[in-house]
Design a protein around this motif. Structure first.
Motif, PDB file in Angstrom:
ATOM      1  N   LEU A 155      24.249  -4.952 -12.672  1.00  0.00           N
ATOM      2  CA  LEU A 155      23.749  -6.114 -11.830  1.00  0.00           C
ATOM      3  C   LEU A 155      22.754  -6.953 -12.279  1.00  0.00           C
ATOM      4  O   LEU A 155      22.693  -8.143 -12.228  1.00  0.00           O
ATOM      5  N   ALA A 156      21.851  -6.239 -13.304  1.00  0.00           N
ATOM      6  CA  ALA A 156      20.874  -7.308 -13.881  1.00  0.00           C
ATOM      7  C   ALA A 156      21.096  -8.069 -14.924  1.00  0.00           C
ATOM      8  O   ALA A 156      21.122  -9.278 -14.904  1.00  0.00           O
ATOM      9  N   GLN A 157      22.391  -7.506 -15.855  1.00  0.00           N
ATOM     10  CA  GLN A 157      22.719  -8.322 -16.697  1.00  0.00           C
ATOM     11  C   GLN A 157      23.738  -9.685 -16.276  1.00  0.00           C
ATOM     12  O   GLN A 157      23.753 -10.599 -16.893  1.00  0.00           O
ATOM     13  N   ALA A 158      24.139  -9.187 -15.099  1.00  0.00           N
ATOM     14  CA  ALA A 158      25.019 -10.281 -14.447  1.00  0.00           C
ATOM     15  C   ALA A 158      24.259 -11.228 -13.746  1.00  0.00           C
ATOM     16  O   ALA A 158      24.857 -12.371 -13.027  1.00  0.00           O
ATOM     17  N   GLY A 159      23.002 -11.023 -13.550  1.00  0.00           N
ATOM     18  CA  GLY A 159      22.195 -11.817 -12.958  1.00  0.00           C
ATOM     19  C   GLY A 159      22.125 -12.062 -11.428  1.00  0.00           C
ATOM     20  O   GLY A 159      21.490 -12.680 -10.735  1.00  0.00           O
ATOM     21  N   PHE A 160      22.495 -10.717 -10.699  1.00  0.00           N
ATOM     22  CA  PHE A 160      22.539 -10.744  -9.245  1.00  0.00           C
ATOM     23  C   PHE A 160      21.453  -9.812  -8.920  1.00  0.00           C
ATOM     24  O   PHE A 160      20.732 -10.051  -7.771  1.00  0.00           O
ATOM     25  N   LEU A 161      20.739  -8.882  -9.654  1.00  0.00           N
ATOM     26  CA  LEU A 161      20.037  -7.961  -9.125  1.00  0.00           C
ATOM     27  C   LEU A 161      18.459  -8.594  -8.829  1.00  0.00           C
ATOM     28  O   LEU A 161      17.961  -9.339  -9.623  1.00  0.00           O
ATOM     29  N   ALA A 162      17.997  -8.327  -7.710  1.00  0.00           N
ATOM     30  CA  ALA A 162      16.574  -9.011  -7.249  1.00  0.00           C
ATOM     31  C   ALA A 162      15.661  -8.019  -6.911  1.00  0.00           C
ATOM     32  O   ALA A 162      14.325  -8.232  -6.902  1.00  0.00           O
ATOM     33  N   GLY A 163      16.147  -6.781  -6.795  1.00  0.00           N
ATOM     34  CA  GLY A 163      15.075  -5.824  -6.182  1.00  0.00           C
ATOM     35  C   GLY A 163      15.631  -4.457  -6.382  1.00  0.00           C
ATOM     36  O   GLY A 163      16.793  -4.149  -6.480  1.00  0.00           O
ATOM     37  N   VAL A 164      14.626  -3.416  -6.574  1.00  0.00           N
ATOM     38  CA  VAL A 164      15.083  -1.982  -6.874  1.00  0.00           C
ATOM     39  C   VAL A 164      14.252  -1.217  -5.994  1.00  0.00           C
ATOM     40  O   VAL A 164      12.867  -1.496  -6.011  1.00  0.00           O
ATOM     41  N   TYR A 165      14.651   0.009  -5.555  1.00  0.00           N
ATOM     42  CA  TYR A 165      13.944   0.946  -4.891  1.00  0.00           C
ATOM     43  C   TYR A 165      14.212   2.256  -5.638  1.00  0.00           C
ATOM     44  O   TYR A 165      15.878   2.490  -5.546  1.00  0.00           O
ATOM     45  N   ALA A 168      10.653   1.386 -13.878  1.00  0.00           N
ATOM     46  CA  ALA A 168       9.904   0.773 -14.700  1.00  0.00           C
ATOM     47  C   ALA A 168      10.719  -0.256 -15.887  1.00  0.00           C
ATOM     48  O   ALA A 168      10.074  -1.243 -15.933  1.00  0.00           O
ATOM     49  N   GLU A 169      11.664  -0.024 -15.997  1.00  0.00           N
ATOM     50  CA  GLU A 169      12.637  -0.541 -17.054  1.00  0.00           C
ATOM     51  C   GLU A 169      13.074  -2.003 -16.491  1.00  0.00           C
ATOM     52  O   GLU A 169      13.393  -3.027 -17.181  1.00  0.00           O
ATOM     53  N   PHE A 170      12.813  -2.436 -14.968  1.00  0.00           N
ATOM     54  CA  PHE A 170      13.709  -3.373 -14.465  1.00  0.00           C
ATOM     55  C   PHE A 170      12.581  -4.475 -14.246  1.00  0.00           C
ATOM     56  O   PHE A 170      11.526  -4.211 -13.655  1.00  0.00           O
ATOM     57  N   SER A 171      12.956  -5.786 -14.753  1.00  0.00           N
ATOM     58  CA  SER A 171      12.018  -6.909 -14.536  1.00  0.00           C
ATOM     59  C   SER A 171      12.365  -7.525 -13.146  1.00  0.00           C
ATOM     60  O   SER A 171      12.602  -8.898 -13.256  1.00  0.00           O
ATOM     61  N   VAL A 172      12.490  -7.116 -12.122  1.00  0.00           N
ATOM     62  CA  VAL A 172      12.826  -7.488 -10.722  1.00  0.00           C
ATOM     63  C   VAL A 172      11.911  -6.826  -9.912  1.00  0.00           C
ATOM     64  O   VAL A 172      10.956  -5.933 -10.299  1.00  0.00           O
ATOM     65  N   THR A 173      11.998  -7.162  -8.692  1.00  0.00           N
ATOM     66  CA  THR A 173      10.896  -6.637  -7.764  1.00  0.00           C
ATOM     67  C   THR A 173      10.969  -5.181  -7.683  1.00  0.00           C
ATOM     68  O   THR A 173      12.032  -4.800  -7.291  1.00  0.00           O
ATOM     69  N   HIS A 174       9.867  -4.414  -7.755  1.00  0.00           N
ATOM     70  CA  HIS A 174       9.979  -3.021  -7.538  1.00  0.00           C
ATOM     71  C   HIS A 174       9.584  -2.892  -6.064  1.00  0.00           C
ATOM     72  O   HIS A 174       8.184  -3.330  -5.536  1.00  0.00           O
ATOM     73  N   TYR A 175      10.247  -2.152  -5.084  1.00  0.00           N
ATOM     74  CA  TYR A 175       9.725  -1.981  -3.741  1.00  0.00           C
ATOM     75  C   TYR A 175       9.236  -0.504  -3.602  1.00  0.00           C
ATOM     76  O   TYR A 175       9.720   0.772  -4.220  1.00  0.00           O
ATOM     77  N   ALA A 176       8.127  -0.247  -2.885  1.00  0.00           N
ATOM     78  CA  ALA A 176       7.595   1.193  -2.711  1.00  0.00           C
ATOM     79  C   ALA A 176       8.335   1.671  -1.569  1.00  0.00           C
ATOM     80  O   ALA A 176       8.460   3.029  -1.352  1.00  0.00           O
ATOM     81  N   GLN A 177       9.077   0.874  -0.800  1.00  0.00           N
ATOM     82  CA  GLN A 177       9.635   1.715   0.314  1.00  0.00           C
ATOM     83  C   GLN A 177      11.110   0.827   0.428  1.00  0.00           C
ATOM     84  O   GLN A 177      10.969  -0.344   0.439  1.00  0.00           O
ATOM     85  N   PRO A 178      11.959   1.612   0.961  1.00  0.00           N
ATOM     86  CA  PRO A 178      13.427   1.003   1.234  1.00  0.00           C
ATOM     87  C   PRO A 178      13.432  -0.070   2.260  1.00  0.00           C
ATOM     88  O   PRO A 178      14.109  -1.088   2.100  1.00  0.00           O
TER      89      PRO A 178
END
Ligand code: NAP
Length: 278
Positions: free
Chosen positions: A19-29, A37-47
């Motif tokens: 999803l990240a490679q395709a440019g879709f990913l905006a956030g991870v939990y 750690a490896e993702f340069s999108v928003t890291h959320y502390a809670q779902p």
């Protein structure tokens, strides 16, 4: 559309990278935060916080209760018209409960379990079986395409998970057949790499032999699909089969074998660890 993913385990991690490679990913939990750690999108502390920001949420967690916990959490903050796509393997009933919970908040739900292993998640070649509204699937199909080689709409909510149960019953039989046959080959003192190569090219060739044949004969069971998770899936299939009056003896045998392996402490090993019993 902003896409977030919940669950960065063996499967979720590969899907999130696609999803990240395709440019879709905006956030991870992920419950264990270090995996984000490896993702340069928003890291959320809670779902709940992720859900408040996203238009599409992909779920990939372990079992029924985990899916329902996550759905109940995100339902508290989810925006109307958000689409939740559950790629975990759970029961059809759980899919229906999740859909009903989200419908109260005007959010849509697709049960979209996948097959193709960690390799399929990594390479974007998963096969996805989808239950729910076909029109909703069409809205997210371009997003799901980056993770899959095949997406088939099966029918109503829960039908994706029922189809995945078919897949898991088949995998149990294949696991029994491949581990038994390769143990026989070893007993014949045959050169295992050559045996696997030639059989893989003939009528008995299959994904499991290709991807796990050699490693299992080398006593390597770390990669792939935890047998405790396949056990969970077969227990779901066992219940569905009993309700339908259908016998699934190979799956029943595999449940018994996995339970032995789990008692011996091998539950987190790949399903090819069945070879230990052959
Ligand atoms: P996994 O490596 O064990 O990862 C499980 C993920 O779920 C982790 O991110 C874990 O978080 C998260 N999780 C579990 N319980 C949770 C909870 N209560 N709350 C929040 N997060 C929770 O499993 P996997 O192999 O990725 O499998 C995930 C799903 O895909 C399962 O339903 C499995 O049956 C299915 N599946 C697996 C394969 C395969 O080959 N592995 C293939 C097809 C489908 P933590 O990191 O904090 O533990």
């Amino acid at each position: 559309m902003k896409v977030g993913i919940i669950g960065l385990g063996a499967m979720g991690l590969g899907m999130a990278r696609r999803l990240a490679q395709a440019g879709f990913l905006a956030g991870v939990y992920n419950r264990t935060a270090a995996k984000m750690a490896e993702f340069s999108v928003t890291h959320y502390a809670q779902p709940e916080a992720l859900a408040a920001d996203m238009d599409v949420i992909v779920l990939c967690v372990s079992a029924d209760k985990d899916v329902l916990d996550m759905v109940e959490a995100i339902a508290t903050t989810i925006k109307p018209n958000t689409i939740v796509i559950d790629t975990s393997t759970v029961s059809s009933e759980t899919a229906q409960q999740a859909a009903a919970c989200l419908a109260k908040h005007n959010a849509a739900f697709l049960d979209a379990p996948v097959s193709g292993g960690v390799e399929g998640a990594k390479n974007g070649t998963l096969s996805m079986m989808v239950g729910g509204d076909a029109a909703v699937l069409e809205r997210v199909r371009p997003i799901l395409a980056c993770m899959t080689a095949r997406i088939i709409h099966i029918g109503a909510t829960g039908s994706g998970q029922a189809t995945k149960a078919v897949n898991q019953i088949m995998c149990a039989g294949i696991n029994q057949a491949v581990t038994e046959a390769l143990a026989f080959a070893e007993a014949q003192q045959l050169p295992m790499a050559k045996v696997i190569e030639v059989i893989a090219g003939g009528a008995a060739g299959n994904w499991f032999l290709d991807h796990r044949g050699l490693t299992m004969t080398q006593g390597e069971f770390s990669t792939g699909f935890k047998l405790a998770l396949h056990h969970k899936d077969l227990k779901i299939a066992e219940l569905m089969a009993a309700q339908a009056g259908v016998a699934i003896p190979l799956a029943a045998m595999t449940i018994t074998d996995y339970e032995q392996l789990m008692r011996e402490g091998y539950g987190d090993e790949d399903i090819s660890a069945l070879y230990r019993l052959k």
